[in-house]
Design a protein around this motif. Structure first.
Motif, mmCIF file in Angstrom:
data_model
loop_
_atom_site.group_PDB
_atom_site.id
_atom_site.type_symbol
_atom_site.label_atom_id
_atom_site.label_comp_id
_atom_site.label_asym_id
_atom_site.label_seq_id
_atom_site.Cartn_x
_atom_site.Cartn_y
_atom_site.Cartn_z
ATOM 1 N N ASN A 114 39.468 -9.020 -13.681
ATOM 2 C CA ASN A 114 38.465 -8.868 -12.634
ATOM 3 C C ASN A 114 37.502 -10.049 -12.606
ATOM 4 O O ASN A 114 37.088 -10.557 -13.658
ATOM 5 C CB ASN A 114 37.633 -7.598 -12.849
ATOM 6 N N VAL A 116 33.783 -10.452 -10.830
ATOM 7 C CA VAL A 116 32.817 -9.600 -10.136
ATOM 8 C C VAL A 116 31.445 -10.259 -10.055
ATOM 9 O O VAL A 116 31.084 -11.101 -10.882
ATOM 10 C CB VAL A 116 32.667 -8.229 -10.846
ATOM 11 N N ILE A 171 37.083 0.043 -8.798
ATOM 12 C CA ILE A 171 37.349 -1.387 -8.999
ATOM 13 C C ILE A 171 37.739 -1.756 -10.436
ATOM 14 O O ILE A 171 37.883 -2.936 -10.742
ATOM 15 C CB ILE A 171 36.158 -2.240 -8.531
ATOM 16 N N TRP A 223 33.795 -8.712 -5.367
ATOM 17 C CA TRP A 223 34.624 -8.695 -6.580
ATOM 18 C C TRP A 223 36.075 -8.878 -6.144
ATOM 19 O O TRP A 223 36.410 -8.725 -4.976
ATOM 20 C CB TRP A 223 34.480 -7.353 -7.306
ATOM 21 N N THR A 224 36.929 -9.173 -7.096
ATOM 22 C CA THR A 224 38.369 -9.112 -6.855
ATOM 23 C C THR A 224 39.103 -8.868 -8.152
ATOM 24 O O THR A 224 38.680 -9.331 -9.219
ATOM 25 C CB THR A 224 38.901 -10.398 -6.173
ATOM 26 N N GLU A 225 40.170 -8.120 -8.059
ATOM 27 C CA GLU A 225 41.141 -8.014 -9.144
ATOM 28 C C GLU A 225 42.203 -9.065 -8.855
ATOM 29 O O GLU A 225 42.562 -9.276 -7.701
ATOM 30 C CB GLU A 225 41.755 -6.618 -9.157
#
Length: 246
Positions: A114, A116, A171, A223-225
């Motif tokens: 992640n 974030v 998330i 955010w991103t995974e």
């Protein structure tokens, strides 16, 4: 509080970037994803970490040792030797059962791939109860790990649930307070017994019926995974944004 960071997976969809290193050791602007997340947690006054390694575990051990020295923190690394045939429930249980057996304390649980906004970590660190971060802002799709919350409990959680009925997307950042560790671990153990490929996320559904869960909404914090090349490009963009804002 302790922070568990899951860093065992292979990251197949990111090949060849992950040909020789696990995803959390990929670098953006000269810093690994693991170090960036640890820095976010240090800002939230966390100094004790457990990292679960698997794929190329020795590199995670080496990195953890350097980060311990650099930041004056404690990092314990456990290896999920069956990482190729198990999922996050097994990796999580390695750490959460250790915490229960040795020195029960609140713990944060974070997926190691992640990226974030640091504000997300700060918000969940301050909650009084067991908590989950839910993105209530972005548009959901079939791959989103969706969650339906009704009257404070989780009605459904997973990818294959109705988008229109969903409250948002979980998330991959959560927190379990000391009083709930035993119940969380019991549920987690049952999930592993059912299927070692289960996600730890599923444990929060029955847990929400036993204890109070605080839902921390992102409210637009980004955010991103990182699963694929598109996510990787998004992560690089977000890191540049965060570095210019914080």
């Amino acid at each position: 509080m302790i922070c568990i960071i899951l860093s065992a997976g292979m990251g197949r969809r990111l090949m060849p970037l992950t040909q020789d290193i696990p995803k959390p050791l990929l670098k953006i602007n000269g810093m690994t994803l693991l170090e960036r997340m640890i820095k976010n947690c240090i800002k939230a006054e966390i100094a004790d970490f457990i990292v679960i390694a698997g794929y190329n575990a020795h590199k995670v051990h080496d990195s953890a040792e350097l980060l311990e020295q650099k930041y004056g923190i404690s990092i314990t690394v456990f290896d999920n030797e069956d990482y190729a045939d198990t999922n996050t429930s097994v990796s999580t249980y390695l750490a959460s059962s250790y915490i229960e057996r040795n020195n029960p304390d609140d713990f944060m649980l974070i997926n190691g791939d992640n990226v974030v906004d640091p504000e997300i970590i700060a918000k969940i660190a301050k909650t009084a109860n067991t908590a989950m971060v839910v993105d209530n802002f972005k548009t959901l799709n079939e791959e989103s790990f969706k969650i339906i919350i009704e009257n404070g409990t989780i009605k459904e959680i997973g990818k294959g649930i109705d988008i229109d009925s969903s409250t948002g997307e979980f998330i991959g950042i959560s927190k379990v307070v000391k009083a709930d560790i035993e119940a969380f671990n019991e549920i987690l153990f049952q999930l592993i017994e059912q299927d070692k490929q289960n996600y730890y996320d599923l444990a929060f559904k029955p847990l929400s019926k036993e204890t109070k869960i605080d839902y921390v909404f992102t409210d637009g914090c980004e955010w991103t995974e990182i699963d694929d090349s598109d996510d990787w490009q998004m992560a690089k963009r977000l890191v540049n944004e965060f570095e210019n804002c914080h």
